[in-house]
Write an enzyme that holds these catalytic residues in place. Sequence first.
Site, PDB file in Angstrom:
ATOM      1  N   GLY A 142      29.391  -0.484 -20.719  1.00  0.00           N
ATOM      2  CA  GLY A 142      30.420   0.542 -20.644  1.00  0.00           C
ATOM      3  C   GLY A 142      29.957   1.896 -21.139  1.00  0.00           C
ATOM      4  O   GLY A 142      30.435   2.936 -20.673  1.00  0.00           O
ATOM      5  N   GLU A 147      24.754  -7.320 -18.246  1.00  0.00           N
ATOM      6  CA  GLU A 147      25.943  -8.090 -17.861  1.00  0.00           C
ATOM      7  C   GLU A 147      25.633  -9.489 -17.327  1.00  0.00           C
ATOM      8  O   GLU A 147      26.430 -10.417 -17.504  1.00  0.00           O
ATOM      9  CB  GLU A 147      26.754  -7.305 -16.832  1.00  0.00           C
ATOM     10  N   ASP A 186      28.572  -3.329 -13.878  1.00  0.00           N
ATOM     11  CA  ASP A 186      29.627  -2.565 -13.223  1.00  0.00           C
ATOM     12  C   ASP A 186      29.631  -1.109 -13.669  1.00  0.00           C
ATOM     13  O   ASP A 186      28.593  -0.479 -13.743  1.00  0.00           O
ATOM     14  CB  ASP A 186      30.979  -3.239 -13.477  1.00  0.00           C
ATOM     15  N   GLY A 220      31.478  -2.167 -23.233  1.00  0.00           N
ATOM     16  CA  GLY A 220      32.927  -2.304 -23.240  1.00  0.00           C
ATOM     17  C   GLY A 220      33.363  -3.388 -24.204  1.00  0.00           C
ATOM     18  O   GLY A 220      32.567  -4.244 -24.614  1.00  0.00           O
TER      19      GLY A 220
END
Length: 397
Positions: free
Chosen positions: A128, A151, A159, A77
Amino acid sequence: MAQTFTTQLLPSLSSRLGILQLNNPKSLNALTLEMIRSMTPTLDAWQASGIVRATLMVGTPYEKKDGNTTPAFCSGGDVKSVYLAGMSNDLVLPAEFFREEYRLNHTIATQPPHLPQVSIWDGVVMGGGVGLSVHGKYRIATENTIFAMPECKIGLYPDVGGSWWIPRLKLYSQWQNKLVVGGVGNYLALTGARLKAEDLIYAGIATHYVKSNRLEELKRCLVDASDDDNSSKLEGLGDCVESVLISFHDNGIDSNASFLSQNRLDIDFAFDGKDSVEEIFDSLESMGPYSQFGTSTLSILKTMSPTSLKVTLEGLKRGAKAQTIAEALQMEYRIVMHMMKEGSDFYEGVRAALVDKDGNPKWSPANLIDVTEEMVNRHFEELEDELSFTGNENAKL
C-alpha cells in the site's frame, strides 16, 4: 467522502507546499482505512484550493525503546484488519478498504501537472505504501530504502495499481540499445524481491537519490520553492520542485552495481515473455544447480501461494492492455474481492506471516499444477458492486 480526522495522518501546509505525514510508526506507517479517509479529502481540497503548488509525502520514523529510530515510509496496507474482518465473515470492511484505497491511488495518479507529488522513501516502502507514492511524479530513495511488492507471499495480488505500472516498467537494454519491458516487472511482482536505492534508480522506479542526512534541508528547500511565485494561476506556473530535486540528487550512486543490473540477463531469460508460471519455473531450473540466481529465485517462488502466482501473471498481462489506470484498478478490485472469499490463500498467508507468525502457510492448492485456468479466471469475474470512478480516469504513462 466525509473527512476523517486521525492522528495517524498529519496533513499540514507550509507556504504553498502540502505535506502529508504518515504517522502510524509502531506499524511502520501501515495504511489504515482512517488514514485513507483523511488523505483523500485533503488532496481533493488542496487541488481545488488554488493555493497548493506541490505535495510532499513522508513517513514518521519508529522510535525504539533504546531511543534509536527506524526510518519508515509505509510498510503496506492494514491487511491484518482486513483479515480479522474476513475471518468474522464481514466483507464490508474489506470492500470499503480496497475500494477507498484504490480511489486514493487513482487520485494520486491523475493529479494535474501543476500539482506534482514528491514522496520520500526513507525506510520501508511496501504494498500500500507503493500505491501511495509510485503513481506520483517524484520518488526519492535514500540509503535506507527497502522497496517491495510482497503480496504473493500472503496469498494476495500486487495491487494498488501494480497491474498498471509494473507491466509498463521499461529499462534500458545495452544489448538492444533501447528501452524495453523485459522481465524485471514480472520478477518483482512474483518474487516480492526487496530492492535497495541503487536497484530503484537503475529501474527508474525512484526518480532521485538523496542521502538521509540531507532530507531536512531538502524539505526546507521544497517549502521555499513552493512560494517563489505568488500568482494564483497555478496551471501557468510550471513545476516548482523539479530544479530543487535535481540539485539534491546524489550522482554518486552506482546503479550499475545493483542486484537488478548484475542479474539482468538471468532475470530477462527467466521472466520475460513467459506465458505461464510453469514456464518461469522451467527456465529457472534450466539454469542448473550452480546458478545462484536460478536456485535462490526458484526457492523463493516455491514459498509463494501458487494461486497468487498464477493470478498475478495473468493480471499483469491484462493490465498491460488496460487503457487507463482506472481500468486496471477496477480489475484489481475484482481480483482482491474474490481473494477475500472464505477458504482463499489470503487468510492462510496473513495467518502465517502476521498472526501466528510461524512462516509456514499451507496453500490450497499446494502445487502449481493443481491451479487450473478456470480457478484463475474466476478472479477476474465481474462483481455485483463494481469499483467506479468519477472525474478524470486517465493517467499519463
